[in-house]
Design an enzyme around this catalytic site. Sequence first.
Site, PDB file in Angstrom:
ATOM      1  N   ILE A 180       0.706  -1.370  -0.045  1.00  0.00           N
ATOM      2  CA  ILE A 180      -0.111  -0.026  -0.139  1.00  0.00           C
ATOM      3  C   ILE A 180       0.921   1.235   0.014  1.00  0.00           C
ATOM      4  O   ILE A 180       0.380   2.189   0.134  1.00  0.00           O
ATOM      5  CB  ILE A 180      -0.894   0.224   1.258  1.00  0.00           C
ATOM      6  CG1 ILE A 180      -0.242  -0.112   2.612  1.00  0.00           C
ATOM      7  CG2 ILE A 180      -1.996  -0.890   1.090  1.00  0.00           C
ATOM      8  CD1 ILE A 180      -1.043  -0.039   3.676  1.00  0.00           C
ATOM      9  N   ASP A 189      10.803  16.150  11.037  1.00  0.00           N
ATOM     10  CA  ASP A 189      10.105  15.747   9.499  1.00  0.00           C
ATOM     11  C   ASP A 189       8.552  15.874   9.293  1.00  0.00           C
ATOM     12  O   ASP A 189       7.945  15.034   8.912  1.00  0.00           O
ATOM     13  CB  ASP A 189      10.506  14.198   9.147  1.00  0.00           C
ATOM     14  CG  ASP A 189      10.726  14.114   7.744  1.00  0.00           C
ATOM     15  OD1 ASP A 189      10.675  14.964   7.029  1.00  0.00           O
ATOM     16  OD2 ASP A 189      10.594  12.881   7.144  1.00  0.00           O
TER      17      ASP A 189
END
Length: 863
Positions: A529, A647
Site C-alpha cells: 500500500i 520531519d
Amino acid sequence: MNANSFHHFLHIFLNLIQLTCFLTSTAISAAPLSLNCGSKDGGNDADNRKWEPDTKYLISGHKSISTTALTHEPSLSSDVPYMTARIITGETTYKFNVNSTSRYILRLHFYPSNYPNFNVSNSYTILTTNSITLLNNFSAFITAEALSQAYLIKEFSLAAFNSDSITVTFKPVSRSTRSKSFAFVNGIELITEPDLFDDKVGLVGVSHNYGTIDGVSSNMQCMFRLNVGGQYIHPTNDSGGLMRSWYDDTPYMFGAGTVTHIANVTIDYRDLPEATAPADVYRTARSQGPDPNTNKQGNVTWTFPVDANFTYLVRFHFCDYQHDKVNQRVFEIYLNNETAFATADVIAWTGGKGIPTRKDYAIYVGDKSGEEELWVTLHTNIQLEPEFYDVLLNGLEIFKLSDSKSNLAGRNPVPSEMMQKQLIANRDAIDPDAIGVKHVVGGAMGGAATIGVAMMVVFVIRRRRRVPGTDSGVTSWLPLYGNSTSKSTVSGKSQCGSNLSSDAVCNCRYFSLVEIKSATNNFEEGNVIGVGGFGKVYKGVIDGNMKVAIKRSNPSSEQGVNEFVTEIEMLSKLRHRHLVSLIGFCEEGNEMVLVYDYMGKGTLREHLYKGNKITLSWKQRLDILVGAAKGLHYLHTGAKYTIIHRDVKTTNILCDDNWVAKVSDFGLSKTGPNLNQNHVSTVVKGSFGYLDPEYFRRQQLTEKSDVYSFGVVLFEVLCARPALNPNLPKEQVSLADYALQSARRGTLEEMVDPHLKGTITPESFKKFTECSLKCLADHGLERPSMGDVLWTLEFVLKQETKGDETRNDKKSGSTGGGTVEVPIQNSDMIAMHLNTLNLDDDEYDYDSDDGNAFSQIVDPKGR
C-alpha cells in the site's frame, strides 16, 4: 644462409620485437592493474582479486615509506588494500605504461587510519596525473569523518593522453609549521575503459539552446553511480570487467511516492556495449505507479550535493520491459529545473522490450544560488497524451568534468560543529581525565587546523571505543535487543549497532518473522500500500481479524536502521490521541519490520491535490490541522522530554477511519534541549521544501524548526500544491518562498485552492495566513510556538463553525463534488492541556477508535 633467408629471418625478428613492444605497451590495457600500496607481497582481497606491490611502478619513491595501519575498522570491506599504505613525505610519482589511444579508469583507495609516527589529521594531498589536477588540498580524514565513512574511493575517467605512459604524482601540502605534513594512498587501480562516451553531448540551459561538450576528450570524476530501483551491485558483478560499484538511489530521492520494479528478463544489448552497465541495472527500475491522476500532478526527483562551478555529465540508463509500443509512456527530463529532453520515449529509442539504451546530458552548476546541488527530475508528458502517464528510470551516473584549467579538485567537506561536540562528548563519557583537551581545542583559532585537531582527538578516542560488530559502519544486520529468542544473521547493511532500551522492548509486542509472513501472505506484492525510503508498507491481518500496516525495511537502504530504532524508542513511550500508535516490531534474520494499526484514510497529502476522489472542505482541512498541531504541541511541551519531530510534512500527517489526524514517522525525531540550552546541535535532516532555513544554516535544531515545517504544511493545505514543484517557474518552485513573495505583493488570495474559493470568510483567511506567514519567519525567535499556532487554528475553526450555525448549515460536507463529512472536535486549549499534558495518564490509554495509525505510508524522501 643466403640473402633471402637472412632477410626473411630479419623480418621475423623485427616483427617479434614490434610484437613484444606492443604487448608491453598494452599490458595494462589488456588486464586491470591493482596495486596494494605499501605492501611487500601484494595479496588477495576478500573477493580473491589479486593485488600486486606498488614498488616497481615508483619512479621517485625515495620520499615515501611503506607502513601498516594501527587500527582495523570493522566495516572495512577487505584488509587488502586498506591495511597497508604508502606514506608520502615529499613529491612522489607512479608511472604506468599505457596504450596512448585508450581511456583509463583511475581508482584510488584511502583509509584514514593512524599510522606509526604519522597523525592522519595532518595529511593534505595534491594529486595530479600528467597535466590534470585530480585532488587539491585533499584531506581523506576530514572527508571520511564528514561522510561517516571508514574508507574512501575516488574514481576518475581519464581521456587518452596521446602518450605511452600515465604519471600519478602525490604531493603533501603543509598546513602548519609545527606539524609534519604528508600524503598517503592505500590502493591504486588502473583499468582500460571502452568507448563509452560521445563526442557531442547536449549542454542543458545555455541560452535555452543546446551547446555541446566533447565527452570523448573530457577528463571526469565519477560522483554518483546508482542502480535506480534496485539494490547495491558489487564490483565483481559489474559488466566489462570495470569493477564499478552501483549503489541504491533511495538516499537521494524526494518528492512523490514511487514504485520499484524487478523483472526476470533477458537483456538484449543490441548495439549498446555491455560494459555500459550490468544487466541487473536494466532489470530494475523506478516509476510513479498506476494512478494517472496522481502522476500528472507529481514527479520523481533526485538531489545530489556537488561542487559548484563545474560542468556535470548526467547519464540516464533506460530499459522498458513493461511496454512495447511508441507513445505508451512519454516523459520529460529536467536538470536543475532546465529541460534536458521533453519527449523521452524509451520504446521509440530502442524499438522494443528488454533493449537498453543510455542518454547523456550535460549541465553547468554555478554558485549564484549558494546551493551546490544538482536536481534530476522526471515528469510525465501530458501534452502528447500517452497511453500511460508515467516515467521510468533504471540507472543514473553523474560525472564531474574538468574545468578550463584542467582541474577536477573540489573542496573538502566542512565538518559540522555538531560533529565535533558530539564526538568530544562521546570521548569524555569514557575518558573524564581527557576533558582538558576540549578546552585546548575550543580555544584554538586556527580555522581548518582547529577542526583537524578536534577531529583528530575524537577520532583516536572513537577508535579506542570501537568493538567489532558495534560500529555504525558495520556491514551487517545486528540484534537490536537482548531478549529475543531468535538471533540475527549477518547479511545486508546496517547503520546502527546500538541496542533498544529495555523499556522499549517491554512496551512493544515482538512479532516473529513467521507471524509477519503469515499476516502479509509472505509479503505478497498485491498487499503493498506504499513504498518509502525505509522500504515497502504492506496491508496485513494479525490475530485473526485485526488490520495492520506492516513496514518492511529494504536491506539495501542506507537510511533505515537508525530510523527503525528511533521510531521504536519514541513511540513505545508516547501515547496520545494525535500521535501514531506502534503495535510492535520484528527483527529476525535480515528482516526489520514495524507494525502499526491500519490507517484507513491514509495521508493528508492524498486528499489535497487535484485528481483525488475526495475533496476536503475548508472546515475538514482545519480540523485535520488542529489535530496535527495538538500532536506536535504535545511533543514540544507535554511529554516527559521535549521532542522535536524534524520531519513534519503532509505525508506524515495521517487520518484514521474517523478522520482523526495523527502525526507519524518518528524516525528522525530528536530529544530537545535541556534547561541550560536553547537548541540541539545535530546533522541537518528533513525533507526538502519543509526544511527550516535557520536549522540548515546553523545546524542548530529547536522546536521552532517543526513550526517552520508546519507553516509549509499550512500553505500546502490552503493552496493544494506540493511544497516543491521544480516544473513551475523558478519563483514558484518553493511554496514557502512563493507564499512570502505573494504576501509582500498582496496577492495571497491568488494562491488559494480553487475548490476553497468563496468558502473561507475574510476574517478566517486573514487570521490563518498571518499565522502561517509567522511560522515561515527566517529566524526561529520570530516564529510562534506550536501552542500559539494551535490556538489560532482552533479560533479559525470556531469562526467557521459559528458561520455555519448562523446559516443553519451544520453539515461539513455540503459543498458536494465528492466531499466527505468529517466530525469536528469541539475541544479547546484548556481541555487539550487537561487531556494530554500528563504522560503518565496517557501512556497506556488505548482507544480502539483513536489508535489507528502507521507512519510513512507514502514518500519519506529527501532526508
